[in-house]
Design an enzyme around this catalytic site. Sequence first.
Site, PDB file in Angstrom:
ATOM      1  N   GLY A  14       0.818  -1.205   0.000  1.00  0.00           N
ATOM      2  CA  GLY A  14       0.000   0.000   0.000  1.00  0.00           C
ATOM      3  C   GLY A  14       0.855   1.259   0.000  1.00  0.00           C
ATOM      4  O   GLY A  14       1.903   1.303   0.642  1.00  0.00           O
ATOM      5  N   ARG A  75       0.707  -5.128  -6.354  1.00  0.00           N
ATOM      6  CA  ARG A  75       0.824  -6.468  -5.777  1.00  0.00           C
ATOM      7  C   ARG A  75       1.395  -7.392  -6.853  1.00  0.00           C
ATOM      8  O   ARG A  75       1.228  -7.153  -8.046  1.00  0.00           O
ATOM      9  CB  ARG A  75      -0.534  -6.983  -5.310  1.00  0.00           C
ATOM     10  CG  ARG A  75      -1.322  -5.984  -4.463  1.00  0.00           C
ATOM     11  CD  ARG A  75      -0.786  -5.835  -3.069  1.00  0.00           C
ATOM     12  NE  ARG A  75      -1.562  -4.870  -2.288  1.00  0.00           N
ATOM     13  CZ  ARG A  75      -1.291  -4.524  -1.045  1.00  0.00           C
ATOM     14  NH1 ARG A  75      -0.246  -5.050  -0.425  1.00  0.00           N
ATOM     15  NH2 ARG A  75      -2.036  -3.644  -0.404  1.00  0.00           N
ATOM     16  N   ASP A 106       5.456  -5.456   6.009  1.00  0.00           N
ATOM     17  CA  ASP A 106       5.975  -6.795   6.303  1.00  0.00           C
ATOM     18  C   ASP A 106       6.028  -7.685   5.069  1.00  0.00           C
ATOM     19  O   ASP A 106       6.981  -8.434   4.874  1.00  0.00           O
ATOM     20  CB  ASP A 106       5.112  -7.472   7.381  1.00  0.00           C
ATOM     21  CG  ASP A 106       5.531  -7.070   8.794  1.00  0.00           C
ATOM     22  OD1 ASP A 106       6.612  -6.462   8.936  1.00  0.00           O
ATOM     23  OD2 ASP A 106       4.780  -7.359   9.738  1.00  0.00           O
ATOM     24  N   THR A 128       4.152   2.223   5.785  1.00  0.00           N
ATOM     25  CA  THR A 128       2.764   1.781   5.894  1.00  0.00           C
ATOM     26  C   THR A 128       2.023   2.707   6.833  1.00  0.00           C
ATOM     27  O   THR A 128       2.553   3.077   7.893  1.00  0.00           O
ATOM     28  CB  THR A 128       2.642   0.340   6.401  1.00  0.00           C
ATOM     29  OG1 THR A 128       1.277   0.071   6.770  1.00  0.00           O
ATOM     30  CG2 THR A 128       3.521   0.079   7.615  1.00  0.00           C
ATOM     31  N   ASP A 130      -0.375   1.973   8.650  1.00  0.00           N
ATOM     32  CA  ASP A 130      -0.986   1.227   9.750  1.00  0.00           C
ATOM     33  C   ASP A 130      -0.132   1.147  11.014  1.00  0.00           C
ATOM     34  O   ASP A 130      -0.606   0.692  12.057  1.00  0.00           O
ATOM     35  CB  ASP A 130      -1.325  -0.203   9.303  1.00  0.00           C
ATOM     36  CG  ASP A 130      -2.463  -0.237   8.304  1.00  0.00           C
ATOM     37  OD1 ASP A 130      -3.318   0.655   8.359  1.00  0.00           O
ATOM     38  OD2 ASP A 130      -2.499  -1.153   7.465  1.00  0.00           O
ATOM     39  N   ASP A 132       2.082  -0.920  11.800  1.00  0.00           N
ATOM     40  CA  ASP A 132       1.985  -2.304  12.270  1.00  0.00           C
ATOM     41  C   ASP A 132       3.251  -3.135  12.045  1.00  0.00           C
ATOM     42  O   ASP A 132       3.199  -4.364  12.041  1.00  0.00           O
ATOM     43  CB  ASP A 132       0.800  -3.003  11.606  1.00  0.00           C
ATOM     44  CG  ASP A 132       0.898  -3.041  10.082  1.00  0.00           C
ATOM     45  OD1 ASP A 132       1.778  -2.355   9.521  1.00  0.00           O
ATOM     46  OD2 ASP A 132       0.100  -3.752   9.457  1.00  0.00           O
ATOM     47  N   ARG A 174      -6.768  -2.902   8.899  1.00  0.00           N
ATOM     48  CA  ARG A 174      -7.386  -4.244   8.865  1.00  0.00           C
ATOM     49  C   ARG A 174      -6.985  -5.080  10.073  1.00  0.00           C
ATOM     50  O   ARG A 174      -7.824  -5.683  10.719  1.00  0.00           O
ATOM     51  CB  ARG A 174      -6.994  -4.974   7.579  1.00  0.00           C
ATOM     52  CG  ARG A 174      -7.903  -4.687   6.411  1.00  0.00           C
ATOM     53  CD  ARG A 174      -7.780  -5.742   5.331  1.00  0.00           C
ATOM     54  NE  ARG A 174      -6.418  -5.877   4.847  1.00  0.00           N
ATOM     55  CZ  ARG A 174      -5.935  -5.242   3.790  1.00  0.00           C
ATOM     56  NH1 ARG A 174      -6.706  -4.410   3.118  1.00  0.00           N
ATOM     57  NH2 ARG A 174      -4.692  -5.425   3.394  1.00  0.00           N
TER      58      ARG A 174
END
Length: 323
Positions: A14, A75, A106, A128, A130, A132, A174
């Site tokens: 992303g 992707r 990741d 990212t 996120d 995360d 997510r």
Amino acid sequence: MSKVQTIGVLTSGGDAPGMNAAIRGVVRTACKLGIKVKGIKRGYAGLLNEEIVDMDSMSVSDIIHRGGTILYTARCMEFMTEEGQKKAAEICHKHGIEGLVVIGGDGSFRGAQKLANLGINTVGIPGTIDLDISCTEYTIGFDTAVNTAMEAIDKVRDTSSSHERCSIIEVMGRGAGYIALWSAIASGAEAVLLPERYDYNEQAIIDSLIEKHRSGKTHHIIINAEGIGHSTSMAKRIEQATGIETRATILGHMQRGGSPSCKDRVYASIMGSKAVSLLAEGKSKRIVAYKNGDYVDFDIDEALAMTKDIPEEQYQIFLSLVR
């Protein structure tokens, strides 16, 4: 003298505000060290398709303020196969790419790990929204994204207050609730639903809203993480159970876009420069990270084995601030 003569740089997964600042940091640092730079478009898919261009200092002029990524991202299912990874390594050798900077999350780092095992020096930069990635306290794009979410929530609160509504606002995340938790604290939300904490007890939310409404509270904000989802159907159920007009707003991909914040520009620039320095020293299989106020690096294998959770103290502080 640098131990590598040519490096490649790609963005994968992303997009995140600040990726362009990281690309700029990579290219300009490499040029200062006399290292040639190849830009790889569309991530690992572009590598397999040999979408590879020469870059110099002028290639990254006037991009630090731009959101998204000038190298694009995509992707790639083929790269997930052993054959695809071997092909990618062969293409790197064909183009003289001795080191590769991978900007992403990741999944992107697992790709870098595979290429490192095939003899390509790799360094990852955490990109990212996120937040995360377990080995780092900062990821490129989070600061901009959470500010975008906060500003949107403030606007929804204005209209929610005017109409005496309950608003469920869905933010991205997510598997990680960092955007949800931070924006909930920053916007003074009445509830936050996190993938890491939510027990799916919707009745408890309903009971709390009814109690607050009876005590005189005229509007309510619930922040819902993407990983929980179903905001529209949740709004209908809450309205039916409470009698309070309830609307759902899904912020979606607007959180990925926009001009990066000062923090995202500066941190990304430093991380891009550090990644090149590591490659110039002949290092490989590293991930650049921000930890305890300093820029550090971790072995990819070690970093990918780490786990991360929402800080319990931050979550408890949110609960203590709810009226």
